[in-house]
Design a protein around this motif. Structure first.
Motif, PDB file in Angstrom:
ATOM      1  N   MET A   1       0.652  -0.915   0.217  1.00  0.00           N
ATOM      2  CA  MET A   1       0.112   0.046  -0.387  1.00  0.00           C
ATOM      3  C   MET A   1       0.756   1.520   0.004  1.00  0.00           C
ATOM      4  SD  MET A   1      -1.751   1.990   2.191  1.00  0.00           S
ATOM      5  CE  MET A   1      -1.049   2.476   3.410  1.00  0.00           C
ATOM      6  N   PRO A   2       1.063   1.818  -0.408  1.00  0.00           N
ATOM      7  CA  PRO A   2      -0.814   2.436  -0.960  1.00  0.00           C
ATOM      8  C   PRO A   2      -0.744   1.734  -2.744  1.00  0.00           C
ATOM      9  CG  PRO A   2       1.501   4.462  -1.654  1.00  0.00           C
ATOM     10  CD  PRO A   2       1.542   2.986  -0.718  1.00  0.00           C
ATOM     11  N   LEU A   3      -2.040   2.122  -2.927  1.00  0.00           N
ATOM     12  CA  LEU A   3      -2.786   1.750  -4.190  1.00  0.00           C
ATOM     13  C   LEU A   3      -2.662   2.896  -4.891  1.00  0.00           C
ATOM     14  CD1 LEU A   3      -4.272  -0.507  -6.120  1.00  0.00           C
ATOM     15  CD2 LEU A   3      -5.890  -0.086  -5.449  1.00  0.00           C
ATOM     16  N   ILE A   4      -1.560   2.713  -6.173  1.00  0.00           N
ATOM     17  CA  ILE A   4      -0.940   3.364  -7.700  1.00  0.00           C
ATOM     18  C   ILE A   4      -2.130   2.950  -8.994  1.00  0.00           C
ATOM     19  CG2 ILE A   4       0.260   4.712  -8.870  1.00  0.00           C
ATOM     20  CD1 ILE A   4       1.329   4.867  -5.706  1.00  0.00           C
ATOM     21  N   TYR A   5      -2.949   4.676  -9.165  1.00  0.00           N
ATOM     22  CA  TYR A   5      -3.397   4.214 -10.279  1.00  0.00           C
ATOM     23  C   TYR A   5      -3.194   5.055 -11.068  1.00  0.00           C
ATOM     24  CZ  TYR A   5      -7.773   1.470  -7.822  1.00  0.00           C
ATOM     25  OH  TYR A   5      -8.407   0.882  -6.927  1.00  0.00           O
ATOM     26  N   ILE A   6      -2.145   4.929 -12.360  1.00  0.00           N
ATOM     27  CA  ILE A   6      -1.551   5.435 -13.640  1.00  0.00           C
ATOM     28  C   ILE A   6      -2.723   5.415 -15.348  1.00  0.00           C
ATOM     29  CG2 ILE A   6      -0.035   5.992 -15.045  1.00  0.00           C
ATOM     30  CD1 ILE A   6       1.587   4.210 -11.930  1.00  0.00           C
ATOM     31  N   ASP A   7      -3.362   6.395 -15.349  1.00  0.00           N
ATOM     32  CA  ASP A   7      -3.875   7.231 -16.305  1.00  0.00           C
ATOM     33  C   ASP A   7      -3.308   7.606 -17.547  1.00  0.00           C
ATOM     34  OD1 ASP A   7      -6.945   6.243 -15.963  1.00  0.00           O
ATOM     35  OD2 ASP A   7      -6.284   6.692 -14.305  1.00  0.00           O
ATOM     36  N   ILE A   8      -3.293   6.815 -18.887  1.00  0.00           N
ATOM     37  CA  ILE A   8      -2.135   7.108 -20.204  1.00  0.00           C
ATOM     38  C   ILE A   8      -2.740   7.410 -21.480  1.00  0.00           C
ATOM     39  CG2 ILE A   8       0.568   6.828 -18.984  1.00  0.00           C
ATOM     40  CD1 ILE A   8       0.656   4.425 -20.230  1.00  0.00           C
ATOM     41  N   HIS A   9      -2.680   8.048 -22.141  1.00  0.00           N
ATOM     42  CA  HIS A   9      -3.453   7.407 -23.887  1.00  0.00           C
ATOM     43  C   HIS A   9      -1.948   6.408 -24.139  1.00  0.00           C
ATOM     44  CE1 HIS A   9      -4.888  11.308 -23.913  1.00  0.00           C
ATOM     45  NE2 HIS A   9      -4.293  11.943 -23.365  1.00  0.00           N
ATOM     46  N   ASP A  10      -3.450   5.465 -25.242  1.00  0.00           N
ATOM     47  CA  ASP A  10      -2.092   4.496 -25.946  1.00  0.00           C
ATOM     48  C   ASP A  10      -1.533   5.084 -27.088  1.00  0.00           C
ATOM     49  OD1 ASP A  10      -2.617   1.983 -26.803  1.00  0.00           O
ATOM     50  OD2 ASP A  10      -3.737   2.091 -27.662  1.00  0.00           O
ATOM     51  N   ASN A  11      -0.393   5.650 -26.542  1.00  0.00           N
ATOM     52  CA  ASN A  11       0.679   5.889 -26.934  1.00  0.00           C
ATOM     53  C   ASN A  11       2.482   5.441 -26.024  1.00  0.00           C
ATOM     54  OD1 ASN A  11       1.350   8.083 -24.742  1.00  0.00           O
ATOM     55  ND2 ASN A  11       0.821   9.859 -26.146  1.00  0.00           N
ATOM     56  N   ARG A  12       1.992   4.591 -25.901  1.00  0.00           N
ATOM     57  CA  ARG A  12       3.784   4.176 -25.494  1.00  0.00           C
ATOM     58  C   ARG A  12       3.941   2.542 -25.627  1.00  0.00           C
ATOM     59  NH1 ARG A  12       1.769   8.310 -22.072  1.00  0.00           N
ATOM     60  NH2 ARG A  12       3.398   9.565 -20.866  1.00  0.00           N
ATOM     61  N   THR A  13       4.811   2.097 -25.601  1.00  0.00           N
ATOM     62  CA  THR A  13       5.650   1.014 -25.496  1.00  0.00           C
ATOM     63  C   THR A  13       5.243  -0.057 -24.063  1.00  0.00           C
ATOM     64  OG1 THR A  13       7.379   1.139 -25.454  1.00  0.00           O
ATOM     65  CG2 THR A  13       7.298   1.245 -27.738  1.00  0.00           C
ATOM     66  N   PRO A  14       5.279  -1.374 -24.380  1.00  0.00           N
ATOM     67  CA  PRO A  14       4.666  -2.030 -22.991  1.00  0.00           C
ATOM     68  C   PRO A  14       6.255  -1.730 -22.136  1.00  0.00           C
ATOM     69  CG  PRO A  14       4.239  -3.619 -24.599  1.00  0.00           C
ATOM     70  CD  PRO A  14       4.679  -2.036 -25.470  1.00  0.00           C
ATOM     71  N   ASP A  15       7.909  -1.546 -22.801  1.00  0.00           N
ATOM     72  CA  ASP A  15       9.033  -1.029 -22.563  1.00  0.00           C
ATOM     73  C   ASP A  15       8.791   0.416 -21.609  1.00  0.00           C
ATOM     74  OD1 ASP A  15       9.973  -3.187 -22.731  1.00  0.00           O
ATOM     75  OD2 ASP A  15      11.157  -2.893 -24.299  1.00  0.00           O
ATOM     76  N   GLU A  16       8.375   1.372 -21.858  1.00  0.00           N
ATOM     77  CA  GLU A  16       7.855   2.623 -22.062  1.00  0.00           C
ATOM     78  C   GLU A  16       7.236   2.731 -20.638  1.00  0.00           C
ATOM     79  OE1 GLU A  16       8.631   5.344 -25.608  1.00  0.00           O
ATOM     80  OE2 GLU A  16       6.783   4.947 -25.178  1.00  0.00           O
ATOM     81  N   ILE A  17       6.133   1.849 -20.801  1.00  0.00           N
ATOM     82  CA  ILE A  17       5.251   1.417 -19.613  1.00  0.00           C
ATOM     83  C   ILE A  17       5.919   1.292 -18.402  1.00  0.00           C
ATOM     84  CG2 ILE A  17       2.635   0.482 -18.361  1.00  0.00           C
ATOM     85  CD1 ILE A  17       2.151   0.651 -21.310  1.00  0.00           C
ATOM     86  N   THR A  18       6.586  -0.597 -18.408  1.00  0.00           N
ATOM     87  CA  THR A  18       7.780  -0.381 -17.317  1.00  0.00           C
ATOM     88  C   THR A  18       8.091   0.352 -17.239  1.00  0.00           C
ATOM     89  OG1 THR A  18       7.082  -2.949 -18.951  1.00  0.00           O
ATOM     90  CG2 THR A  18       9.551  -2.397 -16.835  1.00  0.00           C
ATOM     91  N   THR A  19       8.892   0.955 -17.725  1.00  0.00           N
ATOM     92  CA  THR A  19       9.809   2.624 -16.720  1.00  0.00           C
ATOM     93  C   THR A  19       9.052   2.889 -15.898  1.00  0.00           C
ATOM     94  OG1 THR A  19      11.228   1.994 -19.049  1.00  0.00           O
ATOM     95  CG2 THR A  19      12.176   4.422 -17.667  1.00  0.00           C
ATOM     96  N   LEU A  20       7.667   4.103 -16.438  1.00  0.00           N
ATOM     97  CA  LEU A  20       7.332   5.132 -15.925  1.00  0.00           C
ATOM     98  C   LEU A  20       6.686   3.831 -14.747  1.00  0.00           C
ATOM     99  CD1 LEU A  20       4.350   7.455 -17.183  1.00  0.00           C
ATOM    100  CD2 LEU A  20       3.742   5.619 -15.164  1.00  0.00           C
ATOM    101  N   LEU A  21       6.579   2.407 -14.408  1.00  0.00           N
ATOM    102  CA  LEU A  21       6.069   1.881 -13.219  1.00  0.00           C
ATOM    103  C   LEU A  21       6.705   1.771 -12.714  1.00  0.00           C
ATOM    104  CD1 LEU A  21       3.385  -0.938 -14.992  1.00  0.00           C
ATOM    105  CD2 LEU A  21       2.841   1.336 -13.694  1.00  0.00           C
ATOM    106  N   GLY A  22       8.481   1.863 -12.991  1.00  0.00           N
ATOM    107  CA  GLY A  22       9.259   1.782 -11.929  1.00  0.00           C
ATOM    108  C   GLY A  22       9.962   3.517 -11.451  1.00  0.00           C
TER     109      GLY A  22
END
Length: 131
Positions: A1-22
């Motif tokens: 915890m905490p619980l994190i919700y992340i909203d983004i547009h459909d314009n990122r690669t899976p690797d970019e999302i992994t980096t963002l989450l990190g």
């Protein structure tokens, strides 16, 4: 915890999302002083036109790279919240080349009785986890 919700547009690669989450997780661990394995993140990807983020009259210009982060957490001090905002902006700029103007963060607070991590129990209330 905490619980994190992340909203983004459909314009990122899976690797970019992994980096963002990190980058987000590192900011939360540092600002809120939670254990590294205390990681709960949900990403929602939106089609064009399904994520509208304006400037609330502040003159902030947004791009299609905008990121909206919603944090659900136990109560935190104003200093810890400000530290989280700063670290999120710095980490996302460094790791994802995200402009600070493309970051929106909101925190919703709740109490120990509002969390169950499984087995039908509120572990902060039962003492299985420190409150």
């Amino acid at each position: 915890m905490p619980l994190i919700y992340i909203d983004i547009h459909d314009n990122r690669t899976p690797d970019e999302i992994t980096t963002l989450l990190g980058a987000v997780h590192t900011a939360v661990v540092d600002a809120f002083e939670v254990p590294d394995r205390d990681r709960y993140q949900i990403v929602t990807v939106h089609a064009p036109g399904h994520l509208v983020v304006q400037d609330t009259g502040l003159g902030i210009r947004r791009t299609p790279r905008v990121v909206v982060i919603r944090v659900v957490s136990k109560r935190r001090s104003p200093e810890k919240k400000q530290r989280l905002y700063e670290l999120l902006a710095a980490n996302l700029a460094r790791d994802c080349a995200l402009a600070a103007s493309d970051l929106v963060v909101t925190i919703t607070e709740n109490g120990a009785e509002d969390w169950s991590f499984g087995h039908g129990r509120a572990q902060f209330v039962t003492g299985e986890l420190p409150a």
